[in-house]
Design a protein around this motif. Structure first.
Motif, short mmCIF file in Angstrom:
data_model
loop_
_atom_site.label_atom_id
_atom_site.label_comp_id
_atom_site.label_asym_id
_atom_site.label_seq_id
_atom_site.Cartn_x
_atom_site.Cartn_y
_atom_site.Cartn_z
N TYR A 136 -67.81 -72.29 64.14
CA TYR A 136 -67.80 -70.83 64.24
C TYR A 136 -67.06 -70.38 65.50
CZ TYR A 136 -69.73 -66.05 64.03
OH TYR A 136 -69.88 -64.69 63.97
N VAL A 247 -64.40 -66.34 58.89
CA VAL A 247 -65.60 -67.15 58.65
C VAL A 247 -66.55 -66.36 57.77
CG1 VAL A 247 -67.54 -68.38 59.69
CG2 VAL A 247 -65.40 -68.21 60.94
N ILE A 313 -72.44 -71.78 57.57
CA ILE A 313 -71.08 -71.37 57.21
C ILE A 313 -70.83 -71.71 55.74
CG2 ILE A 313 -68.63 -71.81 57.60
CD1 ILE A 313 -69.25 -72.28 60.53
#
Length: 750
Positions: A136, A247, A313
């Protein structure tokens, strides 16, 4: 003044410390031309702390008197574009924070959420919190950028866990390094979090001094989150919309958090882009909480658990690669362009062609550009065209269809424009039976850019049944760099909109580029991008003819003979019929001799008439009309005289063998030699002018030293030696004045 805020905002994209002296001055000139104040220029100039001097802007401001070729706001627009600013589309307009973008319900709909199939998300097969957070941070931040995050939470009366202010004192690089050393215990890096609450992170970098919007250093990303549909459909819709997602994180609750690239230059642009983004999402079923719009907004941190569910994620680098690419795609996906049609469908039933507006030149609903230099009388020619359409008569060599015409006057004050129409009517010998067919829209001092003017014009003209709209001149509404093909294509597209909406011919004029035009083709004479010449359906070009003394004397003879003939018809018509031969009618000397016998009492009138006739010839200019047509065959050049205030076609052929200015009948080798000499002369002159410019500007208007001049040339990428500068001082008429500290001044004449 609405445009003032816009230009000041544009200067936010331009760093004065990166500009050379002349570009800095040009910004000041542009601001003054557009109605700004010296304070605006001074405030912006303060950003260049190394060169800023208090009071300098105000002193310089008073010297900007204006020229025939002013520096306009387009200069600032281009500087902003060169530094990354992108013009807003019609849908990326100025909005208040709580405004909604209007539009039909079908606009910008990419996804039919009733038919789209959901796309499942899957937890990572191997749970690795360090890897989740490291991925991230690496995806969103530079190593040197401060990251805001929150692990401490408190519970509201409703039982909802809410984040505290959190921390922002460490960089992404520091956090990643600590994560690699924490042996899987992320609490050692961020602090322990409550498993029932989870943890949060901010997706835009901060300055390390706080976590508010003003602490955001780069307006890079926005949060897209919606909890009004199930997770699988959220995932599918975001992907179908091709959102430029850096993301995508599962929140551990009812939503996905998409961190979307908006790549705004500043907070103002960030707000506008986020409004646009959220409107597109809303139209496609993703209703987003307005609180998510802030650039300092918290999002869910991956790699932690929340109430028994993992925050992780889902994917990275989805959709389009950038905001610009996505924006262009969205704008194009819902266009209103017609579908292609097969030729067989119309082969035996062809649509009717638009009726002619100017026979042999232009159809109704098409566009025509008139180009020419400043002294061609283009405005008078367009007034003549307005009258020809209103009266249904010939304009120059071409018959016009009778109908209503709108003349958009951007240059003349109202009184001057109205008087010109009346003067041209009188000079053409017309009584004005159909003046009700002419409407004049006087906009001097009230002009707006063409993309703003077009809808206003269409709205006013929609019910007037105009068959022609004449816009004079276009430099008053020109936006952008006239040498840029894409910017000028956008500009000329506005004429298409007017023509299409009104079904009227759109006629406008533009100026020639500088220099001789005689040796050029008509399409290459208009100033700026070739779009100007290639866009219209008809290009009418005026080039001045190089009159010889012999021709002028011939024309004087004709004018004097005509004057005498008129006097004879008035005072002694029988003498004219009985004693004046055809040869005598062509000789000014013979007619003068006849006048002494036939009208001795009117000789004083005749002498004054001779003076006026000669004067009328000497104030004339001669022009050749050439053109390039899309709908009609090429026409033979039309020669004409311009004698204020009207043009008259040369029906006698006096001008047919006259060359345009700058085009001689010399052999090619002589032309080449002349061009080389002229080029060398221009180069010598330009070097002297360049040196004079350097001396005048390199020390903010004060006499410079040799080193100042050397530094000035160096800033332009041209390194010169000290000895060279000293040679130029002597060569170009300067000297070094020791009494003022060895500074360069203009040499005094002896």
């Amino acid at each position: 003044m609405e445009h003032k805020l816009d230009l000041v905002a544009l200067l936010g994209h331009v760093d004065p410390s990166y500009l050379d002296y002349q570009s800095w001055v040009n910004v000041g000139m542009a601001l003054k031309y557009e109605g700004y104040t010296a304070s605006d220029w001074d405030e912006w100039s303060r950003r260049d702390s190394g060169r800023y001097h208090p009071g300098e802007c105000f002193k310089k401001w008073t010297t900007f008197e204006g020229t025939g070729n002013p520096v306009t706001g387009a200069t600032i627009t281009q500087l902003a574009k060169d530094n990354g600013w992108l013009p807003r589309s019609a849908h990326d307009r100025e909005l208040d924070w709580d405004d909604e973008i209007s539009g039909s319900s079908g606009d910008y709909v990419v996804v039919d959420r009733n038919w789209i199939e959901g796309k499942e998300i899957h937890e990572p097969a191997e749970w690795n919190p360090v890897q989740q957070i490291t991925t991230y941070l690496s995806a969103l931040f530079e190593a040197s950028e401060n990251v805001g995050y929150v692990t401490e939470a408190w519970q509201s009366e409703e039982g909802k866990w809410l984040p505290t202010k959190g921390a922002s004192d460490r960089t992404a690089g520091e956090l990643i390094e600590l994560l690699h050393m924490c042996d899987g215990d992320i609490g050692d890096v961020f602090g322990d979090y409550k498993p029932e609450a989870g943890a949060w992170i901010r997706f835009n970098p901060l300055d390390g001094k706080g976590v508010k919007n003003e602490n955001v250093t780069e307006f890079r990303y926005a949060l897209v989150e919606s909890d009004t549909m199930d997770i699988e459909k959220q995932n599918a819709v975001m992907r179908e919309l091709e959102l430029p997602i850096a993301v995508m994180v599962y929140s551990g609750g009812k939503s996905l958090h998409a961190i979307v690239r908006v790549e705004a230059a500043n907070y103002d642009e960030y707000r506008k882009r986020v409004d646009y983004l959220y409107d597109i999402c809303k139209r496609n079923g993703l209703a987003i909480d307005k609180q998510n719009r802030n650039p300092s907004r918290l999002s869910r941190m991956p790699g932690v658990e929340r109430n028994g569910k993992k925050q992780f994620i889902v994917d990275t680098n989805l959709g389009k690669a950038s905001w610009a690419e996505w924006h262009e795609w969205i704008e194009g996906i819902n266009d209103d362009l017609p579908d292609p049609e097969n030729l067989t469908d119309t082969w035996d039933n062809m649509p009717k062609l638009a009726p002619p507006l100017i026979e042999g030149l232009l159809r109704q609903g098409h566009k025509m550009l008139m180009a020419g230099p400043s002294k061609a009388g283009k405005s008078f020619a367009l007034i003549e065209l307005s009258i020809a359409i209103a009266e249904g008569i010939k304009w120059l060599a071409w018959q016009c269809t009778k109908g209503k015409v709108l003349y958009v006057n951007l240059e003349l004050d109202r009184a001057s424009a109205l008087h010109r129409f009346k003067d041209v009517y009188a000079a053409l010998g017309l009584s004005g039976h159909n003046i009700s067919n002419i409407d004049i829209w006087n906009l001097r001092g009230k002009t707006v850019p063409m993309d703003k003017l077009a809808p206003k014009l269409i709205r006013r003209a929609q019910k007037k049944n105009y068959i022609a709209v004449i816009i004079d001149p276009i430099y008053k509404v020109l936006t952008g760099d006239e040498n840029s093909a894409d910017q000028m294509a956008h500009f000329t597209n506005q004429f298409d909109k007017i023509a299409t909406e009104l079904g009227a011919g759109v006629i406008y004029c533009h100026h020639h580029s500088k220099g001789s035009q005689g040796g050029k083709k008509s399409m290459d004479r208009a100033s700026g991008s070739g779009v100007f010449a290639r866009d219209p359906d008809a290009l009418i070009d005026l080039v001045e003819l190089d009159l010889t003394e012999a021709l002028l004397m011939q024309e004087e003879n004709k004018a004097v003979c005509s004057m005498y003939q008129h006097l004879f018809q008035q005072y002694n018509p029988s003498y004219l019929q009985e004693h004046v031969s055809q040869d005598d009618l062509l000789s000014a000397k013979a007619m003068e001799d006849h006048a002494k016998r036939a009208i001795p009492g009117q000789l004083a009138i005749a002498q004054e008439g001779v003076k006026q006739a000669v004067k009328s010839v000497r104030i004339r200019s001669a022009w050749r009309v050439e053109g390039t047509l899309r709908e009609y065959p090429k026409f033979d050049p039309v020669n004409m005289w311009f004698q204020y205030p009207v043009h008259r076609v040369d029906d006698t052929g006096s001008l047919k063998d006259i060359d345009p200015e700058g085009e001689s009948s010399s052999p090619p080798w002589q032309k080449a030699t002349g061009k080389r000499k002229e080029k060398a002369k221009e180069e010598r002159r330009s070097k002297a002018e360049e040196f004079e410019d350097a001396v005048n500007n390199c020390n903010f208007g004060e006499p410079p030293t040799v080193m100042d001049v050397m530094a000035w040339y160096g800033s332009t990428g041209k390194e010169v030696a000290e000895r060279t500068v000293r040679d130029w001082i002597k060569k170009h008429g300067y000297e070094i004045d020791r009494s003022i500290g060895y500074r360069i001044v203009k040499k005094k004449e002896e």
